[in-house]
Structure formats: C-alpha cells, structure tokens
Design a protein around this motif. Structure first.
Motif, PDB file in Angstrom:
ATOM      1  N   ARG A 176       0.870  -1.191   0.000  1.00 54.92           N
ATOM      2  CA  ARG A 176       0.000   0.000   0.000  1.00 54.92           C
ATOM      3  C   ARG A 176       0.895   1.226   0.000  1.00 54.92           C
ATOM      4  O   ARG A 176       1.833   1.319   0.798  1.00 54.92           O
ATOM      5  CB  ARG A 176      -0.892   0.033   1.250  1.00 54.92           C
ATOM      6  N   GLU A 210      -2.780   1.746 -13.052  1.00 58.07           N
ATOM      7  CA  GLU A 210      -4.122   1.253 -12.697  1.00 58.07           C
ATOM      8  C   GLU A 210      -4.745   0.571 -13.914  1.00 58.07           C
ATOM      9  O   GLU A 210      -5.312  -0.504 -13.813  1.00 58.07           O
ATOM     10  CB  GLU A 210      -5.029   2.428 -12.295  1.00 58.07           C
ATOM     11  N   GLU A 216      -4.569  -0.552  -7.639  1.00 57.46           N
ATOM     12  CA  GLU A 216      -5.913   0.043  -7.606  1.00 57.46           C
ATOM     13  C   GLU A 216      -5.973   1.005  -6.434  1.00 57.46           C
ATOM     14  O   GLU A 216      -5.160   0.915  -5.505  1.00 57.46           O
ATOM     15  CB  GLU A 216      -6.991  -1.037  -7.500  1.00 57.46           C
ATOM     16  N   ARG A 217      -6.929   1.943  -6.482  1.00 57.31           N
ATOM     17  CA  ARG A 217      -7.068   2.899  -5.389  1.00 57.31           C
ATOM     18  C   ARG A 217      -7.739   2.203  -4.216  1.00 57.31           C
ATOM     19  O   ARG A 217      -8.636   1.379  -4.396  1.00 57.31           O
ATOM     20  CB  ARG A 217      -7.933   4.095  -5.829  1.00 57.31           C
ATOM     21  N   SER A 218      -7.317   2.554  -2.997  1.00 58.98           N
ATOM     22  CA  SER A 218      -7.981   2.018  -1.810  1.00 58.98           C
ATOM     23  C   SER A 218      -9.395   2.588  -1.750  1.00 58.98           C
ATOM     24  O   SER A 218      -9.686   3.581  -2.425  1.00 58.98           O
ATOM     25  CB  SER A 218      -7.189   2.393  -0.559  1.00 58.98           C
ATOM     26  N   SER A 219     -10.276   1.979  -0.957  1.00 59.38           N
ATOM     27  CA  SER A 219     -11.680   2.410  -0.980  1.00 59.38           C
ATOM     28  C   SER A 219     -11.843   3.880  -0.594  1.00 59.38           C
ATOM     29  O   SER A 219     -12.722   4.557  -1.115  1.00 59.38           O
ATOM     30  CB  SER A 219     -12.535   1.506  -0.097  1.00 59.38           C
ATOM     31  N   ASN A 220     -10.975   4.407   0.261  1.00 60.82           N
ATOM     32  CA  ASN A 220     -11.089   5.843   0.593  1.00 60.82           C
ATOM     33  C   ASN A 220     -10.297   6.717  -0.387  1.00 60.82           C
ATOM     34  O   ASN A 220     -10.247   7.933  -0.242  1.00 60.82           O
ATOM     35  CB  ASN A 220     -10.651   6.100   2.037  1.00 60.82           C
ATOM     36  N   GLY A 221      -9.654   6.085  -1.373  1.00 61.12           N
ATOM     37  CA  GLY A 221      -8.947   6.828  -2.423  1.00 61.12           C
ATOM     38  C   GLY A 221      -7.593   7.381  -1.988  1.00 61.12           C
ATOM     39  O   GLY A 221      -6.880   7.978  -2.790  1.00 61.12           O
ATOM     40  N   TYR A 224      -2.603   3.720  -2.951  1.00 59.41           N
ATOM     41  CA  TYR A 224      -2.555   2.825  -4.104  1.00 59.41           C
ATOM     42  C   TYR A 224      -2.223   1.435  -3.561  1.00 59.41           C
ATOM     43  O   TYR A 224      -1.238   1.273  -2.843  1.00 59.41           O
ATOM     44  CB  TYR A 224      -1.480   3.276  -5.095  1.00 59.41           C
ATOM     45  N   LYS A 227      -2.037  -4.820  -6.678  1.00 58.62           N
ATOM     46  CA  LYS A 227      -3.002  -5.909  -6.876  1.00 58.62           C
ATOM     47  C   LYS A 227      -2.337  -7.281  -6.790  1.00 58.62           C
ATOM     48  O   LYS A 227      -1.167  -7.420  -7.117  1.00 58.62           O
ATOM     49  CB  LYS A 227      -3.732  -5.725  -8.207  1.00 58.62           C
TER      50      LYS A 227
END
Ligand code: AMP
Length: 229
Positions: A176, A210, A216-221, A224, A227
């Motif tokens: 992350r 991406e 991918e972006r984490s759920s809160n954006g 990164y 994957k």
C-alpha cells in the motif's frame, strides 16, 4: 545514491542539439537525399534535421533494443521495416536520439545498405562515447558519463516504467502506497533530477499502472494498493 542516473532533457536542448547536428552535417559538405528516422527516439530529431537541411524525404524503420526504460534486451531487432524501394541509390542519413551501445543505429545503417542505398551515414543528437561500440558520423553531444536521458517525448512512459519498477520490486514487503511515499521513493531510486518532472506526469503514470491492472485505489482513495498482494 540513485539506482539509475537520470537526466531530464528539455525541448530547448533538443532544438539546440538538432541545430548543432545539422550544422555539422552541412559543414561536412554532404547532403542526404533521404533521412531515415529510427523509431521511436529518432522521430523528432530526424524531423528537425529535415527542416534544418531542407530534406523532403523522411522514412522510418523501427528498431527495438531498450523495450522498457533503462532496460536493454540482448539483441536489437527490426520491428517495422522501411519502404525499401525509396532508398535505392540514394544518400541516406539514419538518425536516432542517442547512440548508447550503438546496436540500434548500426542495425539501421546495415538495413539501409542492404536495401540498396547508395551511401549511408549516421547521426544522433547524443553519443555515449564511453560505452558505444559504434561512432556515428555526426553527433552533437559527446556523453562521457552514462545516464538514462528522459527526452521530452518520453516522459510519461519513462515515469510509468520507473513507478512500475518501484511497485514491483518493493511489492514483497509493501503493498500500500501513499502518493507522497511513492514520490519520495522515486527520488530515492532515481535521484533529485527526477523531481523536475511535473507532478501531473506522476499522476498520469499511476493512472497507467491502474489501467494495466497493477494497482488500484484504496476504498477511501488515499492509497494505491498493489493488486494480487
Ligand atoms: P542502443 O541500441 O543501445 O544504441 O540504444 C539506442 C536506443 O535506445 C535509442 O533509440 C534510445 O531511444 C534508447 N536509449 C538507449 N540508451 C539510452 C539512454 N541512455 N537514454 C535514453 N534513451 C536511451
């Protein structure tokens, strides 16, 4: 100490080097009938030299030797050929941005000769004299200290590859990343010079990664996420 020495090249430097290269060709008293750009790095230099010398015929051949930024494959190869009938009996000038090992330009020169060109000469904006096995007939800058030159037509691709390498190689221990963490890691790997790249290119590089499905972006954006980790 950076992992790869990098130097950003500006459009002004490109224009100056192309003008200087063109003057050297003119001063030699030789004038090409046809300019053959080595794709992809030779496109802009070749077009500028055509303009400076008043050459109307520009063809191209694509040679692949460094398919990913600062990583060469063992043997250079021709990916796309030129239209060979247009070279017959002509004075041909093959042009690239830089001669590093020299394999790309010598392969392109040999290709033009086999295609029936009358005389083939070679030119590049830069020649890395300390490592090259081939010296072009004309060059502007003699580089004595190997670096990866980030040309203005290649910034997004180079930054994407730099980012990709960081994410892949550090992936075993870190999956992350915050934007600022990535930027400082880029400075650690590629030196202060890479910080001259506008942040918008770094954002674009992350969008590319991406789209490649690597992050991918984490759920809160805010982060990164690598994957598959
Ligand atoms: P080479 O076949 O090793 O002479 O590599 C020449 C091609 O690879 C050029 O067309 C460049 O686009 C690219 N290249 C090789 N070395 C460098 C470098 N140090 N900096 C930027 N581009 C390079």
């Amino acid at each position: 100490m950076a992992k790869v020495a990098v130097k950003l090249v500006s459009w002004d430097e490109i224009a100056d080097w192309a003008r200087d290269l063109s003057s050297k060709i003119l001063e030699s008293g030789w004038r090409p009938d046809v300019v053959m750009a080595i794709a992809r790095g030779g496109y802009v230099p070749a077009r500028l030299v055509c303009d400076n010398l008043g050459v109307m015929d520009l063809v191209s051949v694509q040679v692949v030797h460094w398919p990913s930024t600062a990583q060469a494959i063992e043997r250079a190869f021709i990916k796309h050929e030129a239209r060979v009938d247009s070279l017959a009996g002509k004075r041909v000038l093959v042009i690239d941005d830089i001669v590093d090992t020299g394999d790309s330009i010598s392969l392109a020169k040999e290709y033009a000769e086999k295609a029936g060109a009358g005389e083939v000469r070679s030119a590049a904006l830069q020649w890395i004299s300390t490592v090259a096995k081939f010296k072009p007939d004309y060059y502007s800058i003699n580089v004595t200290d190997w670096k990866w030159f980030v040309y203005p037509w290649n910034v997004t691709e180079d930054v994407t590859n730099f980012m990709k390498r960081i994410i892949m190689e550090e992936g075993a221990s870190k999956n992350r990343w915050g934007f600022t963490e990535l930027v400082s890691k880029m400075r650690e790997w590629y030196g202060d010079e890479i910080m001259k790249v506008p942040l918008s290119y770094i954002s674009k590089a992350l969008i590319n990664l991406e789209q490649m499905g690597l992050i991918e972006r984490s759920s809160n954006g805010a982060e990164y996420v690598v994957k598959g980790k």
